[in-house]
Design an enzyme around this catalytic site. Structure first.
Site, PDB file in Angstrom:
ATOM      1  N   ARG A 136     -14.669  -1.813 -23.009  1.00  0.00           N
ATOM      2  CA  ARG A 136     -13.241  -1.441 -22.888  1.00  0.00           C
ATOM      3  C   ARG A 136     -13.026  -0.211 -22.012  1.00  0.00           C
ATOM      4  NH1 ARG A 136     -12.851  -2.900 -28.573  1.00  0.00           N
ATOM      5  NH2 ARG A 136     -12.169  -5.056 -28.614  1.00  0.00           N
ATOM      6  N   LYS A 161      -7.261   0.870  -8.091  1.00  0.00           N
ATOM      7  CA  LYS A 161      -7.094  -0.582  -8.103  1.00  0.00           C
ATOM      8  C   LYS A 161      -8.473  -1.226  -8.145  1.00  0.00           C
ATOM      9  CE  LYS A 161      -2.698  -1.419  -5.817  1.00  0.00           C
ATOM     10  NZ  LYS A 161      -2.035  -1.997  -4.632  1.00  0.00           N
ATOM     11  N   GLU A 190      -6.424  -0.078   8.693  1.00  0.00           N
ATOM     12  CA  GLU A 190      -5.771   0.515   7.506  1.00  0.00           C
ATOM     13  C   GLU A 190      -5.278   1.925   7.831  1.00  0.00           C
ATOM     14  OE1 GLU A 190      -5.053  -0.719   4.403  1.00  0.00           O
ATOM     15  OE2 GLU A 190      -6.279  -2.534   4.270  1.00  0.00           O
ATOM     16  N   LYS A 217      -2.782   9.080   0.620  1.00  0.00           N
ATOM     17  CA  LYS A 217      -3.033   8.173  -0.509  1.00  0.00           C
ATOM     18  C   LYS A 217      -2.986   8.937  -1.834  1.00  0.00           C
ATOM     19  CE  LYS A 217      -4.402   4.218  -2.387  1.00  0.00           C
ATOM     20  NZ  LYS A 217      -5.373   3.191  -2.111  1.00  0.00           N
ATOM     21  N   GLU A 267       2.072   1.319  -8.961  1.00  0.00           N
ATOM     22  CA  GLU A 267       2.792   0.542  -7.957  1.00  0.00           C
ATOM     23  C   GLU A 267       4.137   0.032  -8.447  1.00  0.00           C
ATOM     24  OE1 GLU A 267       0.260  -1.785  -5.180  1.00  0.00           O
ATOM     25  OE2 GLU A 267       1.736  -3.358  -5.542  1.00  0.00           O
ATOM     26  N   ARG A 326       4.282   3.480  -4.104  1.00  0.00           N
ATOM     27  CA  ARG A 326       2.959   2.935  -3.745  1.00  0.00           C
ATOM     28  C   ARG A 326       3.071   1.587  -3.037  1.00  0.00           C
ATOM     29  NH1 ARG A 326      -2.629   3.091  -7.335  1.00  0.00           N
ATOM     30  NH2 ARG A 326      -3.933   2.064  -5.783  1.00  0.00           N
ATOM     31  N   ASN A 379       1.414  -1.577   0.792  1.00  0.00           N
ATOM     32  CA  ASN A 379       1.221  -3.023   0.976  1.00  0.00           C
ATOM     33  C   ASN A 379       1.749  -3.496   2.319  1.00  0.00           C
ATOM     34  OD1 ASN A 379      -0.018  -3.389  -1.502  1.00  0.00           O
ATOM     35  ND2 ASN A 379       1.942  -3.604  -2.568  1.00  0.00           N
ATOM     36  N   HIS A 422       0.204  -6.450   3.997  1.00  0.00           N
ATOM     37  CA  HIS A 422      -0.673  -7.142   3.053  1.00  0.00           C
ATOM     38  C   HIS A 422      -0.112  -8.474   2.559  1.00  0.00           C
ATOM     39  CE1 HIS A 422      -2.858  -3.438   3.272  1.00  0.00           C
ATOM     40  NE2 HIS A 422      -3.744  -3.831   2.379  1.00  0.00           N
ATOM     41  N   HIS A 470      -2.952 -11.003   3.113  1.00  0.00           N
ATOM     42  CA  HIS A 470      -3.690 -11.667   2.028  1.00  0.00           C
ATOM     43  C   HIS A 470      -3.645 -13.187   2.193  1.00  0.00           C
ATOM     44  CE1 HIS A 470      -3.555  -8.117  -1.055  1.00  0.00           C
ATOM     45  NE2 HIS A 470      -4.429  -7.935  -0.101  1.00  0.00           N
ATOM     46  N   HIS A 522     -10.909  -7.878   5.801  1.00  0.00           N
ATOM     47  CA  HIS A 522      -9.620  -7.590   5.166  1.00  0.00           C
ATOM     48  C   HIS A 522      -8.697  -6.824   6.142  1.00  0.00           C
ATOM     49  CE1 HIS A 522      -6.620  -6.375   2.288  1.00  0.00           C
ATOM     50  NE2 HIS A 522      -6.900  -5.096   2.492  1.00  0.00           N
TER      51      HIS A 522
HETATM   52  N1  GLY Z   1      -4.548  -0.454  -1.023  1.00  0.00           N
HETATM   53  C1  GLY Z   1      -3.222  -0.226  -1.475  1.00  0.00           C
HETATM   54  C2  GLY Z   1      -3.145   0.549  -2.731  1.00  0.00           C
HETATM   55  O1  GLY Z   1      -4.146   1.071  -3.203  1.00  0.00           O
HETATM   56  O2  GLY Z   1      -2.095   0.655  -3.286  1.00  0.00           O
END
Ligand code: GLY
Length: 363
Positions: free
Chosen positions: A119, A141, A183, A226, A236, A240, A244, A247, A251, A264
């Protein structure tokens, strides 16, 4: 160069991001100083370990690392299960910590194992690719792909520390390095005019020569952006989401090519172009800014081709993106250099037109 410390103060945990040119050889002492658990299990890939194992072994304290394949096609639950096996074999308990040494895929999977094993146990990230250093290692993430889509299973699990050593980047292939630069371009277009202008002047030196003097301030600036965003919005719910940018379509490009054609960052690069065209078609982005972004992006290098993808596959995959909320697609669209807005009312026709304008589909 002295060590730079950037603090992330997320709701669930505060932690430092250390940036410095000689961290790799002194992982143990840095982790000790930060109070990271003494019982450490290193998770890395055979490739990264071949290149950097000697230097990084100090983090091991004599234990055998758990090596699992990296690459987007290995980012699934079976690989995470192998990490659990390694943790059990190392007798890891709730007081143990994982040290993830590798690129974004290793970080995402090791982070997910840390989030779920018993956990939740501690994890420290030691990112070895540009993409992971400027983005994925920071912010908690974690997760894996399902055949149906990217990162569909995961958890937010903030690390205890992130140790960024740019010297790891020397062994990256040109392609892998450029994938990370896309990025960096994301941060510039989404949130920093000054970074954009810096890249306009220095992208060539950075992409071709990886000069530390030009690269380090860029890595530092991205980490600061960041860290600030994650501090403000850990899960998010708001700001945040600007990260994206590129993305939603990106994606989908990865998924329809079964994670085999694009890195990516490359798929995100195409996705950012789509978003720029979409924003322009909606009258929100000046064509001069759209073209300046395109020049910067293609100045970094050539992207894998994309125009052969089936329109219906791409549109279906975009519709399955996890950023779909109550049936509405979230798109991050630039409204200028360094500024984006989030919209939820993009129609399929608009999306199709933008995909055509960006050269991603034929009609
Ligand atoms: N890679 C985007 C984020 O971490 O929110």
């Amino acid at each position: 160069m002295s060590l730079i410390r950037i603090d992330v103060a997320a709701g669930s945990r505060s932690y430092p991001v250390l940036v410095g040119p000689d961290l790799a050889g002194r992982l143990k002492s840095h982790l000790d100083d930060l109070g990271f658990p003494a019982h450490r299990v290193v998770v890395s890939s055979p490739h990264v370990w071949r290149l950097h194992g000697d230097r990084a072994a100090s983090a091991l304290a004599g234990r055998t690392p758990v090596l699992v394949r990296d690459g987007e096609r290995s980012k699934h639950l079976r690989t995470v299960s192998r990490i659990y096996d390694g943790l059990i074999a190392a007798a890891a308990d709730r007081g143990s910590g994982i040290v993830a040494i590798g690129g974004g895929v290793i970080g995402d999977m090791a982070g997910f194992a840390a989030a779920t094993y018993l956990r939740g146990i501690a994890v420290a990230h030691v990112p070895t690719t540009l993409l992971a250093q400027v983005d994925s290692a920071i912010g908690g993430k974690t997760g894996v792909n399902l055949p149906q889509g990217k990162n569909l299973v995961g958890a937010f699990h903030q690390p205890a520390a992130v140790l960024v050593d740019p010297s790891f980047l020397a062994t990256l292939s040109g392609r892998e390095f450029r994938a990370g630069l896309y990025e960096v371009l994301k941060y510039a277009m989404a949130s920093s005019l000054s970074l954009f202008e810096h890249l306009q002047k220095n992208a060539d030196t950075i992409a071709r020569h990886r000069h530390a003097a030009a690269l380090l301030p860029v890595i530092e600036q991205c980490c600061r952006i960041k860290a600030g965003i994650v501090t403000e919005d850990e899960r998010e719910q708001g700001v945040r989401r600007v990260l994206n940018f590129g993305h939603t379509a990106g994606h989908a490009f990865e998924a329809v090519t079964r994670y085999a054609r694009f890195r990516h960052g490359e798929a995100v690069a195409w996705g950012m172009l789509v978003a720029c065209h979409l924003a322009h078609l909606r009258g929100r982005l000046d064509p001069g800014d759209r073209d300046a972004f395109g020049r910067l992006l293609f100045g970094v290098g050539t992207l894998p081709t994309i125009g052969d993808l089936r329109t219906s596959d791409v549109l279906d995959a975009i519709g399955r993106d996890k950023k779909v909320v109550e049936g509405r697609l979230n798109f991050v669209l630039p409204v200028g250099i360094g500024r984006v807005e989030i919209v939820q009312d993009v129609t399929t026709d608009e999306l199709r037109a933008a995909l055509v304008a960006a050269g991603c589909i034929n009609s």
